[in-house]
Design a protein around this motif. Structure first.
Motif, short mmCIF file in Angstrom:
data_model
loop_
_atom_site.label_atom_id
_atom_site.label_comp_id
_atom_site.label_asym_id
_atom_site.label_seq_id
_atom_site.Cartn_x
_atom_site.Cartn_y
_atom_site.Cartn_z
N GLU A 14 -5.03 1.10 -7.90
CA GLU A 14 -6.05 1.16 -6.86
C GLU A 14 -6.83 -0.14 -6.85
OE1 GLU A 14 -7.63 3.21 -3.74
OE2 GLU A 14 -6.49 4.35 -5.23
N ASP A 54 -4.62 -6.45 0.70
CA ASP A 54 -4.50 -5.03 0.37
C ASP A 54 -5.76 -4.47 -0.28
OD1 ASP A 54 -1.86 -4.90 1.32
OD2 ASP A 54 -1.07 -5.63 -0.59
N SER A 92 -6.92 -0.56 -0.98
CA SER A 92 -5.72 0.29 -0.90
C SER A 92 -5.19 0.61 -2.29
CB SER A 92 -4.62 -0.41 -0.10
OG SER A 92 -5.03 -0.73 1.20
N GLU A 93 -4.43 1.69 -2.37
CA GLU A 93 -3.66 1.97 -3.58
C GLU A 93 -2.31 1.26 -3.41
OE1 GLU A 93 -2.10 5.68 -6.39
OE2 GLU A 93 -2.83 6.06 -4.35
N VAL A 94 -2.08 0.25 -4.21
CA VAL A 94 -0.87 -0.56 -4.09
C VAL A 94 0.17 -0.08 -5.10
CG1 VAL A 94 0.11 -2.89 -4.28
CG2 VAL A 94 -2.15 -2.55 -3.25
N CYS A 99 1.49 2.54 -9.62
CA CYS A 99 0.47 2.22 -8.60
C CYS A 99 -0.82 1.74 -9.24
CB CYS A 99 0.18 3.45 -7.74
SG CYS A 99 1.63 4.09 -6.84
N GLY A 103 1.61 2.48 3.37
CA GLY A 103 1.91 1.43 4.35
C GLY A 103 3.37 1.40 4.73
N PRO A 126 0.82 -1.21 0.00
CA PRO A 126 0.00 0.00 0.00
C PRO A 126 0.86 1.26 0.00
CG PRO A 126 -0.87 -1.60 1.55
CD PRO A 126 0.44 -2.14 1.08
N LYS A 127 0.39 2.28 -0.71
CA LYS A 127 1.17 3.51 -0.89
C LYS A 127 1.59 4.13 0.43
CE LYS A 127 0.98 7.93 -3.35
NZ LYS A 127 0.14 8.78 -4.26
#
Length: 255
Positions: A213, A186, A189-191, A211, A159, A156-157
């Motif tokens: 979403e 995740d 989340s934006e990963v 990234c 995290g 996650p961005k």
């Protein structure tokens, strides 16, 4: 313990770092590796504030044209104890070229996607499986020099527990298809996949990121087991190279 870079026969800068890695819980003492520069003893010194992982500089720094020899059997009391275990032996020789103080060009990232796989949960019962995301992407190399060291992370961005791995690219200008297996949930989340690029001397390029979403409904939909909870944090062994075909069975592709 293995030497990731420089490789045997390389021409490396005089200020080249020695990049090491270990497999799983198999450690090894770097002090068991003997260093000689033109036949004279030298020392490996850890670089704690440098690139991630086990990275060492050579002291005293070799001169141009010097031959550096790394020998030893980390993980064993002696090389006699290592016997025929070739993976327990270090025998690397390389030559020092000019000093390198310029950062390489940063790569581009593309084709970020994921599939969900059924995987064995590490130390758990091997008769069980649990779902995990296999994030795939292409590192589009832009650098004229080689080799390069890519430190890859996915999570996650915002995290603080990404899954990480390190890969040595033999060609800094080539495309490299990679995948990283992440067991954490995740969804919602934006990963982001982030690649930090280093040359042999530890000079770092600007980080490259891509990234995606994830919707709240894009869940793993699986029941894990208790001992898998820590496997997503710093999974150096979770990276898989994609050499033309996927080696793991796909179950569900990201939307």
């Amino acid at each position: 313990m293995t030497i990731d870079a420089p490789l045997d026969g390389d021409l490396a800068p005089t200020n080249a770092l020695v990049w090491m890695s270990t497999s799983g819980d198999c450690g090894g003492d770097p002090e068991s590796i003997h260093v000689r520069v033109d036949g004279e003893p030298a020392t490996l010194v850890a670089v704690p504030d440098g690139p991630p992982g086990r990275v060492f500089r050579i002291e005293p720094e070799p001169g141009i044209g010097a031959v550096i020899q790394l020998e030893g059997c980390p993980g064993y009391a002696s090389c006699e104890e290592a016997g025929d275990d070739v993976y327990g032996r270090v025998d690397v020789s390389f030559t020092a070229g000019g000093r390198d103080e310029q950062a390489p060009a940063a790569p581009l990232l593309r084709d970020l996607d994921y599939v969900i796989e059924d995987v064995m949960p590490g130390a758990c019962d091997e008769s069980k499986t649990e779902p995990a995301r296999e994030w795939s992407f292409v590192v589009d190399g832009q650098a004229a020099e080689a080799p390069l060291i890519y430190h890859v992370s996915v999570g996650p961005k915002d995290g603080d527990r990404p899954t990480t791995s390190r890969h040595v690219a033999a060609d800094g200008a080539a495309d490299l298809a990679l995948a990283l297996l992440r067991r954490e949930e995740d969804a919602g989340s934006e990963v982001c996949v982030t690649v930090r690029t280093f040359d042999l001397a530890g000079n770092e390029a600007a980080a490259a990121s891509s990234c995606r979403e994830l919707d709240q409904n894009e869940t793993l939909d699986g029941d894990g087991c208790a001992c898998s909870s820590g496997s997503g944090g710093s999974g150096w062994s979770a990276v898989w190279l994609l050499l033309g075909a996927w080696s793991l069975r796909r179950r569900r592709r990201g939307r």
